[in-house]
Design a protein around this motif. Structure first.
Motif, PDB file in Angstrom:
ATOM      1  N   VAL A 187       0.848  -1.191   0.000  1.00 11.82           N
ATOM      2  CA  VAL A 187       0.000   0.000   0.000  1.00 11.82           C
ATOM      3  C   VAL A 187       0.883   1.241   0.000  1.00 11.82           C
ATOM      4  O   VAL A 187       1.718   1.419   0.891  1.00 11.82           O
ATOM      5  CB  VAL A 187      -0.935   0.020   1.226  1.00 11.82           C
ATOM      6  N   TRP A 188       0.684   2.114  -1.005  1.00 11.99           N
ATOM      7  CA  TRP A 188       1.430   3.373  -1.088  1.00 11.99           C
ATOM      8  C   TRP A 188       0.849   4.397  -0.131  1.00 11.99           C
ATOM      9  O   TRP A 188      -0.365   4.470   0.072  1.00 11.99           O
ATOM     10  CB  TRP A 188       1.341   3.912  -2.516  1.00 11.99           C
ATOM     11  N   SER A 189       1.720   5.224   0.449  1.00 13.35           N
ATOM     12  CA  SER A 189       1.248   6.297   1.315  1.00 13.35           C
ATOM     13  C   SER A 189       2.203   7.483   1.221  1.00 13.35           C
ATOM     14  O   SER A 189       3.416   7.311   1.041  1.00 13.35           O
ATOM     15  CB  SER A 189       1.156   5.826   2.768  1.00 13.35           C
ATOM     16  N   ALA A 190       1.661   8.672   1.369  1.00 10.11           N
ATOM     17  CA  ALA A 190       2.474   9.888   1.340  1.00 10.11           C
ATOM     18  C   ALA A 190       3.163  10.155   2.666  1.00 10.11           C
ATOM     19  O   ALA A 190       3.940  11.101   2.758  1.00 10.11           O
ATOM     20  CB  ALA A 190       1.594  11.093   0.981  1.00 10.11           C
ATOM     21  N   GLN A 191       2.880   9.331   3.675  1.00  9.05           N
ATOM     22  CA  GLN A 191       3.539   9.483   4.961  1.00  9.05           C
ATOM     23  C   GLN A 191       3.439   8.176   5.734  1.00  9.05           C
ATOM     24  O   GLN A 191       2.507   7.398   5.522  1.00  9.05           O
ATOM     25  CB  GLN A 191       2.912  10.620   5.771  1.00  9.05           C
ATOM     26  N   PRO A 192       4.391   7.895   6.627  1.00  8.69           N
ATOM     27  CA  PRO A 192       4.319   6.674   7.429  1.00  8.69           C
ATOM     28  C   PRO A 192       3.094   6.692   8.338  1.00  8.69           C
ATOM     29  O   PRO A 192       2.610   7.751   8.731  1.00  8.69           O
ATOM     30  CB  PRO A 192       5.616   6.703   8.244  1.00  8.69           C
ATOM     31  N   SER A 193       2.610   5.505   8.697  1.00  6.31           N
ATOM     32  CA  SER A 193       1.451   5.402   9.580  1.00  6.31           C
ATOM     33  C   SER A 193       1.609   4.194  10.490  1.00  6.31           C
ATOM     34  O   SER A 193       1.381   3.059  10.068  1.00  6.31           O
ATOM     35  CB  SER A 193       0.155   5.277   8.764  1.00  6.31           C
ATOM     36  N   THR A 194       1.986   4.436  11.733  1.00  7.51           N
ATOM     37  CA  THR A 194       2.078   3.330  12.692  1.00  7.51           C
ATOM     38  C   THR A 194       0.701   2.770  12.993  1.00  7.51           C
ATOM     39  O   THR A 194       0.558   1.575  13.277  1.00  7.51           O
ATOM     40  CB  THR A 194       2.751   3.803  13.986  1.00  7.51           C
ATOM     41  N   ALA A 195      -0.328   3.628  12.923  1.00  5.01           N
ATOM     42  CA  ALA A 195      -1.688   3.146  13.153  1.00  5.01           C
ATOM     43  C   ALA A 195      -2.104   2.148  12.077  1.00  5.01           C
ATOM     44  O   ALA A 195      -2.759   1.139  12.365  1.00  5.01           O
ATOM     45  CB  ALA A 195      -2.661   4.323  13.193  1.00  5.01           C
ATOM     46  N   PHE A 196      -1.712   2.408  10.842  1.00  7.33           N
ATOM     47  CA  PHE A 196      -2.053   1.475   9.772  1.00  7.33           C
ATOM     48  C   PHE A 196      -1.273   0.169   9.913  1.00  7.33           C
ATOM     49  O   PHE A 196      -1.807  -0.903   9.641  1.00  7.33           O
ATOM     50  CB  PHE A 196      -1.783   2.122   8.409  1.00  7.33           C
ATOM     51  N   GLU A 197      -0.015   0.251  10.328  1.00  4.13           N
ATOM     52  CA  GLU A 197       0.748  -0.972  10.588  1.00  4.13           C
ATOM     53  C   GLU A 197       0.033  -1.832  11.622  1.00  4.13           C
ATOM     54  O   GLU A 197      -0.088  -3.055  11.460  1.00  4.13           O
ATOM     55  CB  GLU A 197       2.153  -0.624  11.076  1.00  4.13           C
TER      56      GLU A 197
END
Length: 240
Positions: free
Chosen positions: A198-208
């Motif tokens: 999944v591409w993202s414009a910023q890291p996301s620990t919540a998504f991990e």
């Protein structure tokens, strides 16, 4: 969708900079999801949706990584791999998949008829070639969240890039991709040992954390530095 943390380009009908550098609108179309605009700005093409900058042809490193990382995470020796690319965009991810012979079947899902039309007209060919002409490619013109929920096809990899990421969606319904039911749909569409990227414009620990709660293993985040601001990232997860 690289370099989204650069100053946002102005909407198609407003330009406050040097008149000599004013972007040129190449096409403007109305569709079920609003207005889509293709414009040329300097040496790059830009896609604007409802006045919001989505992506351009300036730098496709993270879109290419999306596909490369998914293939690298597949079990060694898996033959005849299949991939679903969510979001055609300017075509960087699809071009990367087409260039890799290990992908035996390639599906690309794009909801915007305007984007498909711009590819058919050859606007993006100087940057990615005629990516839709490869015989392995199946084009599905449908909302990705709907397609994942309704199709019965399964793939070895899902490479998804439909907006700015789980914490920064372009349209409200895109959030359905990142919630528990959307991640369950992704798992159902994967073969055993299949990879979600999944591409993202910023890291996301919540998504991990959400990926782990959804039953994925091997969750990790790959970063691609951009010219300014936080890096683009690709979230990787594996169906156990």
């Amino acid at each position: 969708m690289d370099d989204l943390y650069l100053p946002a380009p102005a909407p198609p009908d407003r330009w406050d900079g040097d008149p000599q550098e004013r972007p040129e609108v190449l096409d403007r179309r109305q569709g079920p999801y609003g207005e889509a605009v293709l414009r040329r700005h300097g040496g790059r093409l830009e896609i604007i949706a409802n006045g919001t900058f989505l992506m351009d042809t300036a730098d496709g490193r993270s879109e290419r990584l999306l596909v490369d990382a998914a293939l690298a995470a597949l079990p060694a020796g898996r033959a005849g791999a299949s991939v679903l690319i969510g979001g055609l965009g300017v075509g960087f991810s699809l071009a990367r998949a087409v260039a890799e012979p290990r992908w035996e079947r390639i599906a690309v899902v794009e909801r915007e008829a305007a984007v498909v039309g711009w590819h058919r007209a050859g606007h993006f060919a100087p940057y990615v070639g005629d990516v839709l002409a490869d015989p392995r490619v199946q084009l599905v013109q449908e909302d990705l969240t709907v397609h994942l929920r309704t199709t019965e096809d399964r793939f070895d990899a899902l490479c998804l890039d439909i907006d700015n990421g789980p914490d920064w969606t372009v349209t409200e319904n895109n959030g359905n991709l990142y919630n528990p039911s959307g991640l369950l749909d992704c798992r159902e569409r994967l073969t055993a040992g299949g990879v979600l990227a999944v591409w993202s414009a910023q890291p996301s620990t919540a998504f991990e954390a959400a990926l782990r709660r959804a039953g994925f293993t091997g969750v990790r985040t790959l970063e691609v530095p951009v010219r300014r601001g936080v890096p683009d990232v690709v979230h990787i997860a594996v169906k156990a």
